[in-house]
Every structure is written in structure tokens, then in C-alpha cells.
Design a protein around this motif. Structure first.
Motif, PDB file in Angstrom:
ATOM      1  N   HIS A  23       0.910  -1.157  -0.062  1.00 51.24           N
ATOM      2  CA  HIS A  23      -0.009   0.112  -0.040  1.00 51.24           C
ATOM      3  C   HIS A  23       0.793   1.181   0.045  1.00 51.24           C
ATOM      4  O   HIS A  23       1.945   1.525   0.877  1.00 51.24           O
ATOM      5  CB  HIS A  23      -0.858  -0.075   1.010  1.00 51.24           C
ATOM      6  CG  HIS A  23      -1.788   1.238   1.398  1.00 51.24           C
ATOM      7  ND1 HIS A  23      -1.664   2.154   2.091  1.00 51.24           N
ATOM      8  CD2 HIS A  23      -3.023   1.458   0.381  1.00 51.24           C
ATOM      9  CE1 HIS A  23      -2.504   2.997   2.239  1.00 51.24           C
ATOM     10  NE2 HIS A  23      -3.205   2.759   1.308  1.00 51.24           N
ATOM     11  N   ARG A  68     -12.385  -0.276   2.675  1.00 55.10           N
ATOM     12  CA  ARG A  68     -11.667  -0.930   1.637  1.00 55.10           C
ATOM     13  C   ARG A  68     -12.089  -2.435   1.272  1.00 55.10           C
ATOM     14  O   ARG A  68     -12.099  -2.742   0.084  1.00 55.10           O
ATOM     15  CB  ARG A  68     -10.351  -1.141   2.369  1.00 55.10           C
ATOM     16  CG  ARG A  68      -9.340  -1.927   1.340  1.00 55.10           C
ATOM     17  CD  ARG A  68      -7.813  -2.151   2.199  1.00 55.10           C
ATOM     18  NE  ARG A  68      -7.965  -2.417   3.486  1.00 55.10           N
ATOM     19  CZ  ARG A  68      -7.352  -1.993   4.340  1.00 55.10           C
ATOM     20  NH1 ARG A  68      -6.535  -0.869   4.119  1.00 55.10           N
ATOM     21  NH2 ARG A  68      -7.218  -2.422   5.622  1.00 55.10           N
ATOM     22  N   HIS A  71     -14.609  -1.783  -1.483  1.00 61.10           N
ATOM     23  CA  HIS A  71     -14.039  -1.495  -2.664  1.00 61.10           C
ATOM     24  C   HIS A  71     -13.353  -2.693  -3.552  1.00 61.10           C
ATOM     25  O   HIS A  71     -13.526  -2.890  -4.616  1.00 61.10           O
ATOM     26  CB  HIS A  71     -13.018  -0.505  -2.543  1.00 61.10           C
ATOM     27  CG  HIS A  71     -12.324   0.122  -3.669  1.00 61.10           C
ATOM     28  ND1 HIS A  71     -11.119   0.526  -4.028  1.00 61.10           N
ATOM     29  CD2 HIS A  71     -12.898   0.072  -5.232  1.00 61.10           C
ATOM     30  CE1 HIS A  71     -10.941   1.119  -5.287  1.00 61.10           C
ATOM     31  NE2 HIS A  71     -12.127   0.738  -5.933  1.00 61.10           N
ATOM     32  N   ASP A  76     -14.440  -2.989  -9.414  1.00 53.89           N
ATOM     33  CA  ASP A  76     -12.882  -2.534  -9.609  1.00 53.89           C
ATOM     34  C   ASP A  76     -11.973  -3.472  -9.416  1.00 53.89           C
ATOM     35  O   ASP A  76     -10.624  -3.555  -9.870  1.00 53.89           O
ATOM     36  CB  ASP A  76     -12.717  -1.411  -8.596  1.00 53.89           C
ATOM     37  CG  ASP A  76     -13.045   0.027  -9.250  1.00 53.89           C
ATOM     38  OD1 ASP A  76     -13.459   0.032 -10.347  1.00 53.89           O
ATOM     39  OD2 ASP A  76     -13.029   0.957  -8.393  1.00 53.89           O
ATOM     40  N   TRP A 152      -7.348  -2.179 -11.145  1.00 52.77           N
ATOM     41  CA  TRP A 152      -7.729  -0.735 -10.949  1.00 52.77           C
ATOM     42  C   TRP A 152      -6.303  -0.313  -9.980  1.00 52.77           C
ATOM     43  O   TRP A 152      -5.759  -1.178  -9.230  1.00 52.77           O
ATOM     44  CB  TRP A 152      -8.676  -0.511  -9.787  1.00 52.77           C
ATOM     45  CG  TRP A 152      -9.151   0.587  -9.180  1.00 52.77           C
ATOM     46  CD1 TRP A 152      -9.976   1.521  -9.964  1.00 52.77           C
ATOM     47  CD2 TRP A 152      -8.679   1.129  -8.231  1.00 52.77           C
ATOM     48  NE1 TRP A 152      -9.928   2.442  -9.188  1.00 52.77           N
ATOM     49  CE2 TRP A 152      -9.217   2.401  -8.027  1.00 52.77           C
ATOM     50  CE3 TRP A 152      -7.678   0.840  -7.217  1.00 52.77           C
ATOM     51  CZ2 TRP A 152      -8.861   3.485  -7.151  1.00 52.77           C
ATOM     52  CZ3 TRP A 152      -7.227   1.826  -6.378  1.00 52.77           C
ATOM     53  CH2 TRP A 152      -7.816   3.027  -5.953  1.00 52.77           C
ATOM     54  N   ASN A 153      -6.010   0.857 -10.357  1.00 55.38           N
ATOM     55  CA  ASN A 153      -5.053   1.644  -9.444  1.00 55.38           C
ATOM     56  C   ASN A 153      -4.975   3.096  -9.413  1.00 55.38           C
ATOM     57  O   ASN A 153      -5.931   3.642 -10.067  1.00 55.38           O
ATOM     58  CB  ASN A 153      -3.511   1.021  -9.979  1.00 55.38           C
ATOM     59  CG  ASN A 153      -2.779   0.724  -8.681  1.00 55.38           C
ATOM     60  OD1 ASN A 153      -2.606   1.380  -7.677  1.00 55.38           O
ATOM     61  ND2 ASN A 153      -1.702  -0.150  -8.655  1.00 55.38           N
ATOM     62  N   GLN A 154      -4.315   3.758  -8.623  1.00 55.53           N
ATOM     63  CA  GLN A 154      -4.096   5.103  -8.565  1.00 55.53           C
ATOM     64  C   GLN A 154      -2.718   5.623  -8.576  1.00 55.53           C
ATOM     65  O   GLN A 154      -2.034   5.164  -7.674  1.00 55.53           O
ATOM     66  CB  GLN A 154      -4.917   5.764  -7.427  1.00 55.53           C
ATOM     67  CG  GLN A 154      -5.183   7.338  -7.476  1.00 55.53           C
ATOM     68  CD  GLN A 154      -6.152   7.709  -6.406  1.00 55.53           C
ATOM     69  OE1 GLN A 154      -7.009   6.785  -5.831  1.00 55.53           O
ATOM     70  NE2 GLN A 154      -5.933   8.965  -5.801  1.00 55.53           N
ATOM     71  N   ALA A 155      -2.474   6.609  -9.485  1.00 53.21           N
ATOM     72  CA  ALA A 155      -1.057   7.091  -9.312  1.00 53.21           C
ATOM     73  C   ALA A 155      -1.045   8.045  -8.203  1.00 53.21           C
ATOM     74  O   ALA A 155      -1.819   8.805  -8.175  1.00 53.21           O
ATOM     75  CB  ALA A 155      -0.758   7.882 -10.593  1.00 53.21           C
ATOM     76  N   LEU A 156       0.294   8.180  -7.714  1.00 52.96           N
ATOM     77  CA  LEU A 156       0.580   8.842  -6.729  1.00 52.96           C
ATOM     78  C   LEU A 156       1.224  10.175  -7.062  1.00 52.96           C
ATOM     79  O   LEU A 156       2.057  10.029  -8.028  1.00 52.96           O
ATOM     80  CB  LEU A 156       1.497   8.076  -5.279  1.00 52.96           C
ATOM     81  CG  LEU A 156       0.852   7.030  -4.893  1.00 52.96           C
ATOM     82  CD1 LEU A 156       1.835   6.209  -3.912  1.00 52.96           C
ATOM     83  CD2 LEU A 156      -0.553   7.506  -4.080  1.00 52.96           C
ATOM     84  N   GLU A 157       0.909  11.227  -6.422  1.00 54.96           N
ATOM     85  CA  GLU A 157       1.912  12.409  -6.799  1.00 54.96           C
ATOM     86  C   GLU A 157       3.197  12.199  -6.703  1.00 54.96           C
ATOM     87  O   GLU A 157       3.849  13.113  -7.623  1.00 54.96           O
ATOM     88  CB  GLU A 157       1.502  13.771  -5.969  1.00 54.96           C
ATOM     89  CG  GLU A 157      -0.036  14.400  -6.319  1.00 54.96           C
ATOM     90  CD  GLU A 157      -0.495  15.555  -5.409  1.00 54.96           C
ATOM     91  OE1 GLU A 157       0.673  16.064  -4.988  1.00 54.96           O
ATOM     92  OE2 GLU A 157      -1.601  15.742  -5.326  1.00 54.96           O
ATOM     93  N   VAL A 161       2.407   3.945  -7.330  1.00 55.05           N
ATOM     94  CA  VAL A 161       0.954   3.786  -7.149  1.00 55.05           C
ATOM     95  C   VAL A 161       0.480   3.371  -5.956  1.00 55.05           C
ATOM     96  O   VAL A 161       1.366   2.921  -4.926  1.00 55.05           O
ATOM     97  CB  VAL A 161       0.650   2.545  -8.235  1.00 55.05           C
ATOM     98  CG1 VAL A 161       0.825   2.960  -9.598  1.00 55.05           C
ATOM     99  CG2 VAL A 161       1.446   1.298  -7.835  1.00 55.05           C
ATOM    100  N   LEU A 162      -1.052   3.524  -5.611  1.00 55.39           N
ATOM    101  CA  LEU A 162      -1.545   3.119  -4.344  1.00 55.39           C
ATOM    102  C   LEU A 162      -1.564   1.793  -3.845  1.00 55.39           C
ATOM    103  O   LEU A 162      -1.233   1.455  -2.967  1.00 55.39           O
ATOM    104  CB  LEU A 162      -2.799   3.672  -4.699  1.00 55.39           C
ATOM    105  CG  LEU A 162      -3.824   3.468  -3.150  1.00 55.39           C
ATOM    106  CD1 LEU A 162      -3.389   4.648  -2.360  1.00 55.39           C
ATOM    107  CD2 LEU A 162      -5.480   3.895  -3.572  1.00 55.39           C
TER     108      LEU A 162
END
Length: 183
Positions: A23, A68, A71, A76, A152-157, A161-162
């Protein structure tokens, strides 16, 4: 050497299926499945003649965080409405050492079937206080969740990735030899 194979029942009070995934690229989130069933058939004198079949209720996933978990059950990730069961069916058992097996088989998640190999530590066999015979096994496997349609994922600034792509699965199995049926 006998070629006998014996069916064993899994003792769910002393068995578990867990997993973990990275994570935020820095820590691990752990989870388990509360509802599952399996069948073990062990080669009495040759564990290479054994077989394993496991069915997991995908909705029984528990990471101790309700949002969580919801989800992870959603389209997803596991999409439990369309794919309620995760299955593993062994194809081959290789005896690597007296206390080490490799079980190659097919894992199906979200309708996608891929080969995986379980690295298995054989804990041994013993008699329990009630006259039954028990056997113990610890198994691990690592898979790439994207191979099973879990993309499914989310890019981090800050980069990365998440959710990590690699998932490690661990199984602790205690099994009880089924009583022979009377002729």
C-alpha cells in the motif's frame, strides 16, 4: 510401496488463507478469507500422487476496514457479484525434499485462470488426543494481480501507485484423515 490415496478433511478452526499487498509502495495491507472449503487427497507413501482443490467465497474477504473491503469486492477488483468464487485446482505435486513440496495448479480469480506454484512446507503428521490423524502444511505463492484482471490503481503525486501489483498468498492448513468407510 502402496499406491493408496487417502482423502483428508480440512480443520477450519486450525487453518487459514491470508494475503498481503503493498500500500502506497511503503507498507503492507493484510487480509484473509473467512469462508472457504477444500479437498486434500494425499498419496500415502508418495506425496507426488496428492491433489488439492480449494474454493474461496470471494465476498468473505476481510482486511479489517469496511470501506476498503467493499471496494475490493466491487467491479474495480474481485467483482464478487459476477465472480463469487476463487478456485485453485492442482495439476502436479512435486516432492522437492521430505519437508518441501511444490504444487502447480490453476488459480481462477474474477473468471481469469492462470497457473501458479505453491511452495509448501510439510509440517508432518501426528495423532491427536481423540485418536485421529492430523497433517499440517504451510504454503505461499506470489502472483501479479493484473494477470487476473485486477488492474484498478491510482497514481501517486510523488510517484508510484496506491496498490502494489504483487500479491502474496499464505495458507496454513491442518487436515484430519477421513475415516475409512465400512465395506
Amino acid at each position: 510401496m502402496t499406491t493408496e490415496r487417502q482423502e483428508w478433511e480440512i480443520d477450519h478452526t486450525h487453518s487459514s488463507i491470508h494475503f498481503w499487498v503493498r500500500h502506497l509502495m511503503v507498507s503492507k495491507v493484510h487480509g484473509a478469507f473467512a469462508s472457504w472449503r477444500g479437498r486434500l487427497v494425499l498419496g500415502e507413501d508418495d506425496l507426488a500422487r496428492s491433489s488439492v482443490h480449494v474454493e474461496i467465497d470471494a465476498a468473505s474477504l476481510d482486511t479489517r476496514e469496511q470501506r476498503r473491503d467493499e471496494h475490493l469486492r466491487s467491479p474495480d477488483f474481485l467483482d464478487v457479484g459476477a465472480h463469487p468464487t476463487i478456485t485453485f485446482e492442482s495439476r502436479e505435486v512435486a516432492v522437492v525434499a521430505d519437508d518441501h513440496l511444490q504444487i502447480r495448479g490453476d488459480l481462477t480469480i474474477r473468471g481469469n485462470t492462470r497457473p501458479i506454484t505453491l511452495e509448501v512446507e510439510v509440517g508432518g503428521r501426528t495423532r491427536d488426543p481423540w485418536g485421529g490423524e492430523r497433517a499440517g502444511f504451510s504454503a505461499t505463492a506470489t502472483l501479479d494481480r493484473r494477470d487476473f484482471g485486477l488492474t484498478w490503481n491510482q497514481a501517486l503525486e510523488v510517484g508510484g501507485v496506491l496498490v502494489g501489483d504483487k500479491v502474496t498468498i499464505t495458507l496454513e492448513i491442518e487436515a484430519i484423515r477421513k475415516a475409512a468407510k465400512a465395506a
